[in-house]
Design an enzyme around this catalytic site. Structure first.
Site, mmCIF file in Angstrom:
data_model
loop_
_atom_site.group_PDB
_atom_site.id
_atom_site.type_symbol
_atom_site.label_atom_id
_atom_site.label_comp_id
_atom_site.label_asym_id
_atom_site.label_seq_id
_atom_site.Cartn_x
_atom_site.Cartn_y
_atom_site.Cartn_z
ATOM 1 N N THR A 135 0.829 -1.204 0.000
ATOM 2 C CA THR A 135 0.000 0.000 0.000
ATOM 3 C C THR A 135 0.867 1.258 0.000
ATOM 4 O O THR A 135 0.608 2.218 -0.742
ATOM 5 C CB THR A 135 -0.930 -0.015 1.237
ATOM 6 O OG1 THR A 135 -1.731 -1.193 1.157
ATOM 7 C CG2 THR A 135 -1.826 1.186 1.288
ATOM 8 N N ILE B 69 8.623 -12.127 -1.861
ATOM 9 C CA ILE B 69 8.393 -11.637 -0.486
ATOM 10 C C ILE B 69 6.920 -11.267 -0.298
ATOM 11 O O ILE B 69 6.315 -11.567 0.718
ATOM 12 C CB ILE B 69 9.315 -10.427 -0.177
ATOM 13 C CG1 ILE B 69 10.778 -10.880 -0.171
ATOM 14 C CG2 ILE B 69 8.942 -9.780 1.156
ATOM 15 C CD1 ILE B 69 11.777 -9.770 -0.021
ATOM 16 N N GLU C 226 -7.205 -2.657 5.820
ATOM 17 C CA GLU C 226 -8.372 -2.618 4.944
ATOM 18 C C GLU C 226 -9.410 -1.594 5.377
ATOM 19 O O GLU C 226 -10.434 -1.459 4.737
ATOM 20 C CB GLU C 226 -8.978 -4.020 4.894
ATOM 21 C CG GLU C 226 -7.913 -5.070 4.612
ATOM 22 C CD GLU C 226 -8.426 -6.363 4.021
ATOM 23 O OE1 GLU C 226 -9.369 -6.896 4.584
ATOM 24 O OE2 GLU C 226 -7.888 -6.795 2.986
ATOM 25 N N LYS D 97 -17.612 3.208 4.982
ATOM 26 C CA LYS D 97 -17.397 3.170 6.434
ATOM 27 C C LYS D 97 -17.804 4.508 7.036
ATOM 28 O O LYS D 97 -17.313 5.555 6.602
ATOM 29 C CB LYS D 97 -15.907 2.881 6.697
ATOM 30 C CG LYS D 97 -15.516 3.014 8.165
ATOM 31 C CD LYS D 97 -14.066 2.670 8.402
ATOM 32 C CE LYS D 97 -13.667 2.990 9.820
ATOM 33 N NZ LYS D 97 -12.237 2.795 10.071
ATOM 34 N N LEU E 282 5.021 0.960 6.842
ATOM 35 C CA LEU E 282 5.438 0.161 8.006
ATOM 36 C C LEU E 282 6.934 0.277 8.276
ATOM 37 O O LEU E 282 7.387 0.015 9.383
ATOM 38 C CB LEU E 282 5.053 -1.308 7.784
ATOM 39 C CG LEU E 282 3.542 -1.572 7.712
ATOM 40 C CD1 LEU E 282 3.268 -3.029 7.354
ATOM 41 C CD2 LEU E 282 2.849 -1.204 9.016
ATOM 42 N N GLU F 13 -7.734 2.539 15.247
ATOM 43 C CA GLU F 13 -8.469 3.670 14.664
ATOM 44 C C GLU F 13 -8.154 3.801 13.167
ATOM 45 O O GLU F 13 -8.323 4.877 12.590
ATOM 46 C CB GLU F 13 -8.143 4.966 15.412
ATOM 47 C CG GLU F 13 -8.831 5.090 16.781
ATOM 48 C CD GLU F 13 -10.320 5.494 16.686
ATOM 49 O OE1 GLU F 13 -10.775 5.868 15.605
ATOM 50 O OE2 GLU F 13 -11.007 5.426 17.723
ATOM 51 N N THR G 213 -5.464 4.055 11.235
ATOM 52 C CA THR G 213 -4.704 5.273 10.933
ATOM 53 C C THR G 213 -3.472 5.078 10.055
ATOM 54 O O THR G 213 -2.915 6.061 9.567
ATOM 55 C CB THR G 213 -4.248 5.923 12.252
ATOM 56 O OG1 THR G 213 -3.813 4.894 13.144
ATOM 57 C CG2 THR G 213 -5.375 6.698 12.890
HETATM 58 C C1 FAD Z 1 -2.450 -6.637 11.566
HETATM 59 C C2 FAD Z 1 -2.477 -5.344 10.834
HETATM 60 C C3 FAD Z 1 -3.694 -4.742 10.514
HETATM 61 C C4 FAD Z 1 -3.725 -3.513 9.859
HETATM 62 N N1 FAD Z 1 -4.918 -2.893 9.599
HETATM 63 C C5 FAD Z 1 -4.927 -1.646 9.082
HETATM 64 C C6 FAD Z 1 -6.137 -0.946 8.840
HETATM 65 O O1 FAD Z 1 -7.236 -1.466 9.029
HETATM 66 N N2 FAD Z 1 -6.068 0.315 8.342
HETATM 67 C C7 FAD Z 1 -4.880 0.913 8.077
HETATM 68 O O2 FAD Z 1 -4.870 2.083 7.682
HETATM 69 N N3 FAD Z 1 -3.728 0.243 8.231
HETATM 70 C C8 FAD Z 1 -3.714 -0.991 8.731
HETATM 71 N N4 FAD Z 1 -2.539 -1.658 8.890
HETATM 72 C C9 FAD Z 1 -1.318 -1.073 8.375
HETATM 73 C C10 FAD Z 1 -1.250 -1.332 6.867
HETATM 74 O O3 FAD Z 1 -1.365 -2.721 6.622
HETATM 75 C C11 FAD Z 1 0.057 -0.834 6.307
HETATM 76 O O4 FAD Z 1 0.252 0.485 6.707
HETATM 77 C C12 FAD Z 1 0.038 -0.889 4.817
HETATM 78 O O5 FAD Z 1 -0.329 -2.151 4.354
HETATM 79 C C13 FAD Z 1 1.386 -0.507 4.260
HETATM 80 O O6 FAD Z 1 2.278 -1.562 4.269
HETATM 81 P P1 FAD Z 1 3.649 -1.329 3.528
HETATM 82 O O7 FAD Z 1 3.385 -1.003 2.104
HETATM 83 O O8 FAD Z 1 4.455 -0.372 4.331
HETATM 84 O O9 FAD Z 1 4.375 -2.747 3.664
HETATM 85 P P2 FAD Z 1 4.144 -4.133 2.880
HETATM 86 O O10 FAD Z 1 2.758 -4.345 2.453
HETATM 87 O O11 FAD Z 1 4.764 -5.171 3.766
HETATM 88 O O12 FAD Z 1 5.019 -3.999 1.568
HETATM 89 C C14 FAD Z 1 6.419 -4.145 1.590
HETATM 90 C C15 FAD Z 1 6.925 -4.250 0.169
HETATM 91 O O13 FAD Z 1 8.348 -4.255 0.185
HETATM 92 C C16 FAD Z 1 8.804 -5.286 -0.658
HETATM 93 N N5 FAD Z 1 10.123 -5.752 -0.196
HETATM 94 C C17 FAD Z 1 10.521 -5.985 1.069
HETATM 95 N N6 FAD Z 1 11.793 -6.441 1.072
HETATM 96 C C18 FAD Z 1 12.198 -6.467 -0.221
HETATM 97 C C19 FAD Z 1 13.395 -6.845 -0.871
HETATM 98 N N7 FAD Z 1 14.459 -7.322 -0.209
HETATM 99 N N8 FAD Z 1 13.452 -6.750 -2.210
HETATM 100 C C20 FAD Z 1 12.402 -6.283 -2.934
HETATM 101 N N9 FAD Z 1 11.232 -5.923 -2.368
HETATM 102 C C21 FAD Z 1 11.139 -6.013 -1.026
HETATM 103 C C22 FAD Z 1 7.739 -6.377 -0.554
HETATM 104 O O14 FAD Z 1 7.772 -7.254 -1.637
HETATM 105 C C23 FAD Z 1 6.482 -5.512 -0.560
HETATM 106 O O15 FAD Z 1 6.128 -5.205 -1.894
HETATM 107 C C24 FAD Z 1 -2.508 -2.892 9.510
HETATM 108 C C25 FAD Z 1 -1.291 -3.525 9.773
HETATM 109 C C26 FAD Z 1 -1.268 -4.744 10.439
HETATM 110 C C27 FAD Z 1 0.050 -5.402 10.709
#
Ligand code: FAD
Length: 512
Positions: free
Chosen positions: A19, A46, A53, A82, A341, A350, A352
């Site tokens: 995301t 990965i 969501e 929502k 993250l 909430e 966020t």
């Molecule tokens: C249990 C849980 C529930 C959640 N619920 C909510 C919610 O309801 N509402 C909300 O706003 N947020 C929620 N969040 C937070 C939300 O999921 C994240 O903020 C959001 O999905 C962003 O994730 P991201 O893109 O930072 O990481 P990720 O989705 O983990 O993406 C990481 C990316 O980096 C890539 N990557 C990593 N290492 C390498 C590498 N070595 N080489 C190449 N690529 C690599 C992976 O392939 C992937 O594409 C929740 C989080 C958790 C843990």
């Protein structure tokens, strides 16, 4: 002195296609107007975290900026609307309240609506606070429509909404949009990172080395690699501030289940013995998860609790996600900006995190660097980012701290913990006269704090003295008038499922 023209960067590299990565790519491909090369590296092996969501209403601003049509977006992501979050068992076992979006009541000029409500509530002449919120009343009746901009004085003008959507479909949807706007996607696993060895920019990231031998060079790197924090931590060792002493949950088990009727236009959060469970209704399934403290219960017990509290048949085995609540000491360090993250984690109580991604992207655009990477800009970015995280953190701690449950050591410890000074001050102000102060334009408004503090049984010792200036019967009639109009508005609103069917029904999903 004439300001000198900035020396522009050429290539922005986004690491990660979750995301955070695709939202960043979508916003930058809009804001940078094709003047910069944008490359996004992601690894299919990965994958993405695949949760996240539920959102808050500000996502509408993001969608407008990147040019996304609401109905198209919901159709493609199995999305629903929502209107707020229902909290169950958070004060005492059996308690229920809703944090609905948008206003509660209707403003009068002297003191806020809630002060009149406190006065009448003290006299036993007011209904539950939620009766004066159109989003709460509509949510409980499973009704939905977007705000009517043309009806300025009606509660229908005040409907604020957000979305629930499937996280994997959201990333796919944004990817399609970004690739159409020239973002180059590179699939591959990053195995090493090279940095500049000397000079003004010693330590800056220069290039990523992929497993397949490809080298990806860039000027600015956005670390959206999720909890791995590949650049900001593994490479730059920026450090992490741990907040688990305030927010003790460190695991989540997530599981989808079959949909049930009615299609509710709100998220539900139910507190359990050592954590809480989310329920997020989508068009094709319900997303569920149990956020818990591994110090207090085992994974087996957490899974059993989760599965025992589903509304429909589970569609998969529960999936475990581990996390540590806190934030990166600096989200921007050298030529790396961490978004998502990789920059920190606050549990989704909430909803966020996606908003924090959106806010960081906006801030990156505000402080977009040139080749100088001026430390003043970087510092201000980090200061503002920290403020956002800390204010959301306080709001989440409030939910835990303000419980009256006696059924587990987990909840008792939350009640007796020392809270951050900023939160202590907010609660003290509310306790004294029901006053709520929004610090520095923080994310959650007065009305959000009001609903949670009141919903979890924090009671003011007195109300605002100026709320007594209006005659009692007049205040009573005013409150009743607001409630009556809200009731009539909710009556004419369409059913949530019927609204979706008419405007944004998704195709039936492929079999899981
Ligand atoms: C249990 C849980 C529930 C959640 N619920 C909510 C919610 O309801 N509402 C909300 O706003 N947020 C929620 N969040 C937070 C939300 O999921 C994240 O903020 C959001 O999905 C962003 O994730 P991201 O893109 O930072 O990481 P990720 O989705 O983990 O993406 C990481 C990316 O980096 C890539 N990557 C990593 N290492 C390498 C590498 N070595 N080489 C190449 N690529 C690599 C992976 O392939 C992937 O594409 C929740 C989080 C958790 C843990």
């Amino acid at each position: 002195m004439q300001p000198k023209p900035p020396e522009l960067l050429k290539t922005v590299v986004i690491v990660g296609g979750g995301t955070a990565g695709w939202m960043t790519a979508a916003a930058l491909s809009t804001a940078l107007r094709g003047r910069y090369q944008i490359r996004l590296v992601e690894s299919d092996e990965i994958g993405i975290v695949g949760v996240g969501e539920a959102t808050i209403p500000m996502i509408q601003v993001f969608n407008r900026i990147i040019g996304v049509d609401e109905n198209d977006f919901l159709r493609e992501t199995q999305g629903t609307f929502k209107l707020g979050i229902e909290f169950v068992n958070w004060g005492r076992l059996g308690d229920r309240y809703m944090h609905g979006f948008g206003p509660v009541g209707q403003a009068l000029w002297t003191v806020p609506f809630d002060q009149y409500w406190h006065r009448m509530n003290g006299l036993g002449r007011a209904q539950d606070l939620g009766a004066y919120s159109i989003t709460r009343m509509a949510a409980l009746a499973n009704k939905f429509m977007p705000a009517r901009d043309d009806l300025e004085n009606s509660p229908l003008n005040h409907i604020a909404h957000a979305y629930h959507f499937d996280a994997s479909l959201y990333a796919r949807y944004l990817r399609k949009l970004c690739e159409g706007r020239g973002v180059q996607r590179i699939e591959g696993k990053i195995v090493s990172v090279s940095q500049q060895e000397a000079g003004e920019h010693a330590g800056h990231v220069q290039a990523l080395q992929l497993e397949n031998g490809q080298r990806v060079e860039g000027d600015l790197f956005i670390d959206c690699s999720g909890m791995r924090a590949l650049l900001i931590e593994q490479t730059l060792k920026t450090g992490y501030e741990d907040w688990t002493h305030w927010l003790p949950c460190d695991r989540a088990l997530a599981v989808p289940c079959e949909s049930v009727l009615p299609l509710t236009p709100y998220t539900r959060s139910t507190a359990h013995r050592a954590g809480w469970q989310w329920r997020i209704p989508l068009q094709h399934r319900i997303g569920n998860g149990h956020v818990f403290s591994s110090q207090s219960i085992s994974e087996d017990e957490a899974a059993a609790t989760l599965l025992a509290n589903l509304d429909g048949k589970p569609l998969a085995e529960p999936r475990l996600i581990k996390f540590r609540t806190g934030m990166r000491r600096k989200s921007w360090h050298k030529n790396v900006v961490a978004i998502g993250l990789s920059s920190g984690f606050l549990e989704p109580l909430e909803s966020t995190s996606i908003h924090l991604i959106q806010a960081a992207i906006q801030r990156l655009i505000d402080f977009f660097p040139d080749r100088g990477f001026n430390p003043v800009d970087v510092e201000e970015f980090n200061r503002q980012n920290r403020f956002d995280y800390e204010s959301v953190r306080d709001f989440i701690i409030l939910h835990y701290h303000l419980n009256q449950r006696q059924d587990s050591d987990f909840w008792k410890a939350c009640t007796s913990m020392e809270v951050p000074e900023s939160l202590r001050q907010k609660m003290a102000l509310y306790r004294a006269h029901g006053r709520i102060v929004r610090f520095n334009n923080e994310l959650f408004s007065e009305v959000a704090w009001l609903q949670v503090m009141q919903g979890q049984n924090l009671r003011p010792e007195a109300h605002h003295p100026l709320a007594d200036l209006m005659p009692e019967q007049e205040v009573f009639d005013y409150l009743e008038g607001v409630r009556g109009v809200i009731g009539k508005c909710v009556d004419v609103m369409p059913d949530h499922a019927a609204y979706i069917k008419k405007f944004c029904a998704a195709k039936p999903p492929a079999k899981m």
